[in-house]
Write an enzyme that holds these catalytic residues in place. Structure first.
Site, mmCIF file in Angstrom:
data_model
loop_
_atom_site.group_PDB
_atom_site.id
_atom_site.type_symbol
_atom_site.label_atom_id
_atom_site.label_comp_id
_atom_site.label_asym_id
_atom_site.label_seq_id
_atom_site.Cartn_x
_atom_site.Cartn_y
_atom_site.Cartn_z
ATOM 1 N N LEU A 134 22.556 2.524 -7.242
ATOM 2 C CA LEU A 134 23.817 2.728 -7.969
ATOM 3 C C LEU A 134 23.590 3.114 -9.427
ATOM 4 O O LEU A 134 22.757 2.542 -10.115
ATOM 5 C CB LEU A 134 24.679 1.455 -7.895
ATOM 6 C CG LEU A 134 25.038 0.997 -6.478
ATOM 7 C CD1 LEU A 134 25.872 -0.290 -6.536
ATOM 8 C CD2 LEU A 134 25.788 2.082 -5.710
ATOM 9 N N GLY A 148 27.793 6.719 -12.403
ATOM 10 C CA GLY A 148 28.786 7.498 -11.665
ATOM 11 C C GLY A 148 29.438 6.644 -10.584
ATOM 12 O O GLY A 148 30.662 6.580 -10.450
ATOM 13 N N HIS A 149 28.572 5.957 -9.813
ATOM 14 C CA HIS A 149 29.097 5.052 -8.783
ATOM 15 C C HIS A 149 29.958 3.956 -9.431
ATOM 16 O O HIS A 149 31.047 3.641 -8.945
ATOM 17 C CB HIS A 149 27.956 4.340 -8.049
ATOM 18 C CG HIS A 149 27.051 5.242 -7.267
ATOM 19 N ND1 HIS A 149 25.713 5.352 -7.534
ATOM 20 C CD2 HIS A 149 27.271 6.042 -6.195
ATOM 21 C CE1 HIS A 149 25.143 6.180 -6.672
ATOM 22 N NE2 HIS A 149 26.067 6.616 -5.839
ATOM 23 N N GLN A 163 21.648 11.604 8.345
ATOM 24 C CA GLN A 163 22.061 12.758 7.546
ATOM 25 C C GLN A 163 20.896 13.430 6.824
ATOM 26 O O GLN A 163 21.097 14.380 6.073
ATOM 27 C CB GLN A 163 23.167 12.383 6.560
ATOM 28 C CG GLN A 163 22.722 11.548 5.376
ATOM 29 C CD GLN A 163 23.903 11.026 4.591
ATOM 30 O OE1 GLN A 163 24.736 10.274 5.085
ATOM 31 N NE2 GLN A 163 23.997 11.409 3.326
ATOM 32 N N GLN A 215 33.976 13.629 -6.650
ATOM 33 C CA GLN A 215 34.110 15.089 -6.603
ATOM 34 C C GLN A 215 32.749 15.777 -6.636
ATOM 35 O O GLN A 215 32.601 16.913 -6.219
ATOM 36 C CB GLN A 215 34.969 15.590 -7.773
ATOM 37 C CG GLN A 215 35.314 17.072 -7.600
ATOM 38 C CD GLN A 215 35.903 17.715 -8.837
ATOM 39 O OE1 GLN A 215 36.742 17.116 -9.503
ATOM 40 N NE2 GLN A 215 35.469 18.930 -9.144
ATOM 41 N N SER A 260 21.617 9.933 -7.864
ATOM 42 C CA SER A 260 20.437 9.103 -7.597
ATOM 43 C C SER A 260 19.184 9.972 -7.596
ATOM 44 O O SER A 260 18.093 9.520 -7.911
ATOM 45 C CB SER A 260 20.571 8.400 -6.249
ATOM 46 O OG SER A 260 21.817 7.730 -6.177
HETATM 47 P P1 AMP Z 1 25.771 8.648 -2.849
HETATM 48 O O1 AMP Z 1 25.354 7.236 -2.977
HETATM 49 O O2 AMP Z 1 25.025 9.553 -3.769
HETATM 50 O O3 AMP Z 1 25.830 9.126 -1.438
HETATM 51 O O4 AMP Z 1 27.245 8.727 -3.384
HETATM 52 C C1 AMP Z 1 28.241 7.832 -2.978
HETATM 53 C C2 AMP Z 1 29.559 8.305 -3.501
HETATM 54 O O5 AMP Z 1 29.518 8.350 -4.929
HETATM 55 C C3 AMP Z 1 29.952 9.702 -3.046
HETATM 56 O O6 AMP Z 1 31.331 9.739 -2.766
HETATM 57 C C4 AMP Z 1 29.622 10.550 -4.238
HETATM 58 O O7 AMP Z 1 30.407 11.709 -4.317
HETATM 59 C C5 AMP Z 1 29.937 9.603 -5.371
HETATM 60 N N1 AMP Z 1 29.180 10.002 -6.565
HETATM 61 C C6 AMP Z 1 27.841 10.103 -6.695
HETATM 62 N N2 AMP Z 1 27.512 10.538 -7.919
HETATM 63 C C7 AMP Z 1 28.679 10.743 -8.579
HETATM 64 C C8 AMP Z 1 29.039 11.196 -9.888
HETATM 65 N N3 AMP Z 1 28.116 11.564 -10.767
HETATM 66 N N4 AMP Z 1 30.338 11.274 -10.184
HETATM 67 C C9 AMP Z 1 31.298 10.927 -9.292
HETATM 68 N N5 AMP Z 1 31.029 10.489 -8.061
HETATM 69 C C10 AMP Z 1 29.752 10.394 -7.708
#
Ligand code: AMP
Length: 282
Positions: A34, A37-38, A62, A149, A187
């Site tokens: 995390l 952003g998260h 995936q 987004q 990440s």
């Molecule tokens: P991930 O853990 O990278 O699969 O992301 C989990 C969720 O967090 C997904 O809906 C991503 O679109 C969102 N997410 C990841 N990075 C960002 C960011 N920088 N800004 C906004 N949402 C993010």
């Protein structure tokens, strides 16, 4: 007190109690590691729902065979601390066997929206995403689900799946959170070497160029893509996967900017593949 739940059985039990108290459920699926952003999405979700669930699951289905499943950053301890700080109520962190037991054989697909952009360069990616998101939605049950987004195509694919399969989930897409210099948080930014970190800015620079061109009256996608390519080409270790100018709903390429338009790109910076996008209106 935040709860950590690793089994489907316990998740269902806790959530059925929460529902019986009449509480609304917010759900934010993640692959962990995390970052801010998260966390910013979780803070927003925290305000909008009574009980906030997040999932932390690096979903094997995936990742392609030559992708970074093994290297993908994992830090459950750190993630739990961060989740607790932002007021998450429950973290669902199942093992791979819990989600994909022996004999698992049903996978999601989606063709119209997934045979383009990231779906082209990562065959099987959206098959894995739709599978795991459908499973998670079935496990969590009716909820408001939050997506970023930054993964724009994913949000469109998930929205379509929810509509087509009549899932009782409301999708909320929240804006991309960026570092101070504009790099979209991810990440995978952890993989970047210091010089690559600088070069990675080319995605954001290219998007800003597109925005400036449109503001100056340019409406031809071809011209905009050409300029974006020039900007990315200035970064020595950058290699373009795709740049698209597309309809934000059906993701089909568009030739001339009209209303709100999606400009999205994927770029390899050395061995790291990064994505970013902007919605631009003339
Ligand atoms: P991930 O853990 O990278 O699969 O992301 C989990 C969720 O967090 C997904 O809906 C991503 O679109 C969102 N997410 C990841 N990075 C960002 C960011 N920088 N800004 C906004 N949402 C993010």
């Amino acid at each position: 007190m935040m709860r950590l739940v690793k089994t489907i059985f316990e998740l269902r039990k806790v959530l059925s109690e929460v529902r019986s108290e009449g509480k609304s459920i917010g759900f934010f699926p993640t692959m962990g590691a995390l970052h801010e952003g998260h966390l910013s999405l979780m803070r927003a979700a925290r305000k909008e729902t009574d009980f906030l669930v997040i999932s932390i699951f690096v979903n094997p289905s995936q990742f392609g065979p030559s992708e970074d499943f093994a290297e993908y950053p994992r830090d459950l301890e750190g993630d739990l601390e961060k989740a607790e700080e932002v007021g998450v109520d429950l973290v669902f962190a199942p093992g791979a066997d819990e989600m994909y037991p022996e004999g698992f054989a049903t996978f999601g697909v989606q063709e119209r929206l997934t045979h383009r952009m990231c779906g082209l360069s990562r065959p099987g990616f959206f098959r894995g995403v739709t599978t795991v998101v459908a499973k998670l939605f079935n496990l969590v049950g009716p909820c408001v689900a939050y997506f970023g987004q930054k993964d724009y195509q994913q949000s469109v694919v998930v929205r379509q799946m929810v509509r087509d399969l009549n899932m009782e989930v409301e999708i909320r897409v929240l804006p991309t959170v960026r570092e101070a210099d504009g790099l979209a948080m991810s990440s995978r930014n952890k993989y970047l070497k210091p010089t690559e970190r600088q070069e990675a800015l080319c995605l954001y620079k290219a998007l800003n160029e597109a925005k400036a061109l449109v503001a100056a009256g340019e409406s031809k996608s071809e011209k905009i893509i050409e300029k974006m390519k020039e900007i990315v080409a200035k970064a020595p270790s950058a290699k373009i996967d795709y740049i698209v100018v597309a309809d934000p709903e059906n993701l089909e390429d568009i030739e001339t900017f009209k209303g709100r338009t999606l400009v999205a790109l994927a770029v390899w910076i050395g061995k790291t593949r990064l994505i970013d996008n902007m919605l631009i209106s003339p």
